[in-house]
Structure formats: C-alpha cells, structure tokens
Design a protein around this motif. Sequence first.
Motif, short mmCIF file in Angstrom:
data_model
loop_
_atom_site.label_atom_id
_atom_site.label_comp_id
_atom_site.label_asym_id
_atom_site.label_seq_id
_atom_site.Cartn_x
_atom_site.Cartn_y
_atom_site.Cartn_z
N ALA A 173 -3.22 9.68 12.44
CA ALA A 173 -3.90 8.40 12.25
C ALA A 173 -3.00 7.43 11.48
CB ALA A 173 -5.23 8.61 11.51
N TRP A 174 -2.27 7.97 10.51
CA TRP A 174 -1.42 7.11 9.69
C TRP A 174 -0.29 6.51 10.53
CZ3 TRP A 174 -2.02 4.31 5.75
CH2 TRP A 174 -0.94 3.83 5.02
N ALA A 194 0.85 -1.19 0.00
CA ALA A 194 0.00 0.00 0.00
C ALA A 194 0.88 1.23 0.00
CB ALA A 194 -0.92 0.00 1.22
N TYR A 195 0.31 2.35 -0.43
CA TYR A 195 1.07 3.60 -0.53
C TYR A 195 1.31 4.18 0.85
CZ TYR A 195 2.43 8.22 -2.25
OH TYR A 195 3.11 9.37 -2.52
N ASP A 196 2.55 4.53 1.13
CA ASP A 196 2.94 4.96 2.47
C ASP A 196 2.75 6.47 2.64
OD1 ASP A 196 3.92 5.27 4.96
OD2 ASP A 196 5.95 4.55 4.53
N SER A 224 6.67 4.12 -1.00
CA SER A 224 6.45 5.54 -1.31
C SER A 224 7.35 5.95 -2.46
CB SER A 224 6.73 6.41 -0.09
OG SER A 224 8.05 6.21 0.36
N GLU A 225 8.40 5.16 -2.68
CA GLU A 225 9.35 5.48 -3.73
C GLU A 225 9.09 4.50 -4.85
OE1 GLU A 225 12.93 5.62 -5.87
OE2 GLU A 225 12.70 3.96 -4.50
N TYR A 226 8.93 4.96 -6.09
CA TYR A 226 8.33 4.08 -7.08
C TYR A 226 9.24 2.93 -7.50
CZ TYR A 226 10.30 5.47 -11.63
OH TYR A 226 11.11 5.67 -12.71
N GLN A 227 10.58 3.17 -7.47
CA GLN A 227 11.48 2.07 -7.81
C GLN A 227 11.37 0.92 -6.82
OE1 GLN A 227 13.19 0.84 -10.04
NE2 GLN A 227 13.36 2.47 -11.53
N TYR A 235 -3.33 7.94 1.82
CA TYR A 235 -3.84 6.60 1.48
C TYR A 235 -5.10 6.26 2.27
CZ TYR A 235 -4.02 1.60 0.55
OH TYR A 235 -4.44 0.35 0.17
N ILE A 236 -5.35 6.97 3.36
CA ILE A 236 -6.58 6.75 4.13
C ILE A 236 -7.79 6.93 3.22
CG2 ILE A 236 -8.00 7.71 6.01
CD1 ILE A 236 -5.39 8.29 7.49
N ALA A 237 -7.67 7.83 2.23
CA ALA A 237 -8.77 8.06 1.29
C ALA A 237 -9.11 6.80 0.49
CB ALA A 237 -8.44 9.21 0.36
#
Lengths: 391, 282
Positions: free
Chosen positions: A385-386, A189-191, A242-245, A195-197
């Motif tokens: 929250a994250w 999942a995206y850090d 979070s980093e695409y590589q 991402y809560i959305a």
Amino acid sequence: MRNANPWKAAVAAGVLALVAACGSGGGTHDGGVAEQRSVGKGEGRVDIIAWAGYAEDGSNDPKADWVHPFEKQTGCKVNTKTAGTSDEMVSLMKTGQYDTVSASGDATLRLIAAGDVAPVNTRLVPNYRDIFSGLKMRPFNSKDGKMYGIPHGRGANLLMYRTDKVSPAPDSWKAVFDGAAKYAGKVTAYDSPIYIADAALYLMKTRPALGIKDPYALDRTQLNASVALLKKQRQQIGEYWSEYQKEVTAFKGGDSVLGTTWQVIANTAAAEKAPVKAVLPKEGATGWSDTWMVSAKAAHPNCAYKWLNWIVSPKVNAQVAEYFGEAPANRKACKETADPRHCDVYHADDESYYRRVHFWTTPVPQCLDGRKNVKCTDYAEWTRAWTEIKG
Amino acid sequence: MSATNHEPRTRGRLAALLAPPLLWLVLAYLGSLAVLLLSAFWTTDPFTSDVVHTWTTDNFRDILTTPVYRTVALRTLGIAVAVTLLDALLALPMAFFMARVAAGRLRRALLVAVLTPLWAGYLVKAYAWRVMLGEHGIVNAALAPLGLHGPGYGTAAVVLVLAYLWLPYMILPVQAALERLPAHQLEASADLGAGTVRTLRSVVAPAVRPALLAGSVFTFSLSLGDYLTVQIVGGRTQLLGNVIGSQVTLDLPLAAALSAVPVALVVCYLAAVRRAGALDSL
C-alpha cells in the motif's frame, strides 16, 4: 592439522545437539523457545544489532562510549552491526548470527512469531525492576504474559512546524491531512509503511463511522480509507523523510514547514537556529518503543543478558537516551542525565503523555484490537500500500 | 594470424591465467544473477517473511497487473533516457572543445576538471546538490533576479543531479573518439568544399557515434539502478530501486521479480546499441 577438522566438527555438532536439547526442553508456550534460567560466566563476546546511536564505542563521538566500559567490566567483547530499518533488523536476526537486537515495535512481533527471539527471564536482569511500568508487558514486547525483551526507551512521532511560516499554531493532525493544501509542497511525512498508522489514528478520531479502535489493526475497508487519505496528502507533500538529518536540513532551509517528526529532530533543528516547534496534537500520536530482545539461537546468551542489564542501567540508559534523543526506560536514569531537564523534555515519567501515544506495532492478520469476525491487513499489505501511495 | 599459431604450452598458460577470473565471473556474477532470477519464482510467508520454496509465477503477474509498478518502471525509464540525452547534449561540445580546440595546459586542466568529481564521494555530491537546490539554495538565489524559481526537489532535480553525476562517463569516450579523428580528414572535407555543418554531419558524427552510444550505456544503466539520489533530491517521487529496496527484506521473491525489470531494460538497450554497431570498436 588436517585431521583436527573432523574433531572440531564433532564437538560443534555435540554442542549444537546440546543447545537444541536445552532449547526444546521446558518450553511451555507455542514458540517452543525457552527462556534462560540463569546467567553464567560470559562467553567473551556478544553480537549486537542496534539502531545507530544505541551501542556507541566512542568512534563517532569520543564522549559517547558505553561499549568499552561494558567490555572491561564483563569481558564480553561487543561486535555491533548497525541497522537502518526495522526490516533490516528482522532479516539480520534471521541469520541467527546475532545474540541481541534493539527492535522497535514494528519488528518485535515478527521476530516473536518466526521464533527468532526467546522470551527474556526478567529476573536475570536486575535493572528491569526500575523500568517504567508503562513499558512493561505491552502488546509489542510481550506475548502470552511473557516479556520478550527489556524496554530501552521511547518517543512519540510529533507534529513539527516552522513558527514563522505556519499560523495559527497547529494542534491537530488535520494540519497535515485535510488542511495540508494551505502549505502545499511544504508538508513532510515519515517514509515508511508504518506511517499508514498516522493516517489511521487521524481517521480514528475524525471518522468514527469507520470503527478504527487501534491504528495498527485495520481491516480492508479501514486500510483503504487510510490509503485514500494518504494519497490525497501526497499531493501536498514536498518530500518524505526517513533519515533524521534530512529532515533537519529541510526544516532549516524552509523546504518543509510542517510534518511529522521526532523530539530529537526538533531539538537539533532548534539548536541550529531553525524557528521550529514540536507538539503532541490533540488526537494523540504514534510512537516507538524499543526493546532489547535475545535471539533464540544466541551463541553468547550470558553476555547477551549482561548487555541487557548494562544498557538499561541508570547511568548508561541516561547516556543513550541523551545521545539518541529519547525518553529513557529506567526511572533512575532521570537523575543521571547531563541535562537535568532531559526527562521532562522527553516526558519520560509522564504516563498520561504516553497514554496518548500508540506505539508502533507490527500489523498482523489477527486483529490486535480483539476483533474476531474480520481479518486485519498485515505488514506486507501495508508495504504494498505504501508503494502505491507514493505512486 | 599469430593468434592461431599458439604453441600448446602457451595456450595452456593462457587458460590457466584466464580460468580464475572467468570462473569468478561465471560463479559470482552470473551465478548470483541466476539465483536472483530463480528466487523470483518463489514466494514468502506473509508474516515471518521467510522465503517459501514453492514454484509460482505470481510475482511476475503482480508486477504486470499492478498499475503502480508500471508507473514507476516508466518513470525510471523516462529519467534514464532524459539523463542520457542531457549528458549527450552537454558532453558533445565539451568533448569537442577539449579534443580539437583546447591545447596543452588548457586541455590538461579541462581533463582534470572533468575527472576530479569522480574522486569525491557519491553521497557528498548528491547532498551538495540538495543544499544548492533547496528553497534558500544557490540555484534559487541565482534565478531570483530573472524572476524564475528553481526546480526544487522532484523528478527534474533527479534528472539534473544524475546527469551531473554520470557526465564524466559520457565526456571521456566522446573526447577520446574526437581525439582519434585524424586532422587530415577534416582538412580533406574542407578541401572538398564542405561547410562546418556538412563536415560535422559526414565526418565527425560517424566517428563520434559509437563513443556516444558507449557512453550512453553508462549513463542509461547507472540511472536505471539509482535509488539514493532520488531519496536525497527526489522529493516525493520513487524509482524502481526504491520499490525494490522497500521489498527486499520483506518479500525477497517480489523484489527479485522487480529487479528483473531493469535487467531486462538494460539487456534490451545493450542489444539495440550492439545492432547500431557501437560495440564493434570496443
């Protein structure tokens, strides 16, 4: 030499007073910052905050260079500061040392509210005419009927999966939430607090009783429900990205088999022979739409406007969109891409596709879905929250 | 003796020589620490994230009462302790071999081998471990014949990679201490009838202890402040550094208050090490 300094200071103070006077005159909206009336001669320099890949000068890839041609044409020397996150962009803009920023929707409203950016006079940006109408006057780039920037490009946060490990092929975010246990330890999942959305979007479709109308407008109960869902999801997460590589290698190596992604990651992984596919699930998705905004304290406003017009000009917008991996904002850019299918792959002029995408917006206390009887949770609360979700 | 006999002129020169670095230390280092601590007592505007200069202890109360911060602080502390112990375990035999057994070319080669990784970039080494620890990485491939599975990404991987990264900082002081240990003390111990274990306990251990503690200051404090390794091989875990990082642009005062936690831990650790006498020989 020594007595030159007071003169310099006096001149600077005079200029500042002049700028301040111009800035406060004629401002009709609450921010008190006026839009520019005309674009004059360039100041010889422009200071930019950009996402990596947005202001390339050929130093990373000799073929990707749209900064030097701009400098040659306008005489504005470009000074780029690359930012890694939206939060970093916001804090950099607060210094007042930059003229323009490629802000995503989770930063734009914060910048507008703090008075760090000025409304943009779109008449001074001729290429604005050719921007897809779906990107104009959106809640994340405008306020009170005024555009606060020029749209740059957009993309959706898709669901990617390994075709050899995940079957049947997922068509719903259920795969990473209620159904995640099937791929325990391999879900990603995206850090980021934003991402809560994604969880809120899923709950919007699966638990209508919660009454979520907009995944960025969550009251306390709705946020708690999203947090609970994400805490449950965390048990099945292998790693956050979070980093695409990092995500490319995780899918290539099989450490992640299922999770949220960007089109560019799916393309890169597929090009490196990873058996992956990315889909827009039936619930729709969250996404991002970037906007070039101009600082309220811009020291080089003319060069900033010239940059705005340059970066969304058909050819340059096509170059950026292809280099970064996103849908261009300018409709004419689709004819300029090296890969003629680029706009199809990224659904650039597919408004029905983007109607299903909820672009990142900064959560604010005033509910974005128009509810007046309740206070919504803001981004600071989302951030806390994250941290709690990640444990 | 001679130190007290300085001529006034020499002393003036000495002061002139030391003043700039001392000033730098006080202003840049202690000054920024003071500003950091001070800003922990401020608060922010919730929407614009501008710092509001009103005095409050809310940030510290939040940190003490929010369970997740306690969990993360304890996890970070645990990892730092584990890394330090692992490094001590690895460094002792390695340093002993380098200092007392290996000689000439072999010793030099080993020293180079220990030092070389320090020349490679931190990120390069961390990403190399990410590749090795991956599902189809070399660690899993090596363990597969034994029917075992590597640790994957997570807390264990973080300990492993941090221990690897900081190992030279532990080996070097221990090796230096062992090298300084006079051979005749070992011989005397043997002559007096002590066995290997007794010699290790009564002669070698007291000589090595200060070096071990000095090395542990590096491994402990470096681990406590790390936040990149955990992003690369940590899977879904987070450490204090990540929590601070996520708050720093959004809520600077809270981030400052959180930063006080590792600072306090390191100060406590240094005090404990000092009481143990390890800093006397520095």
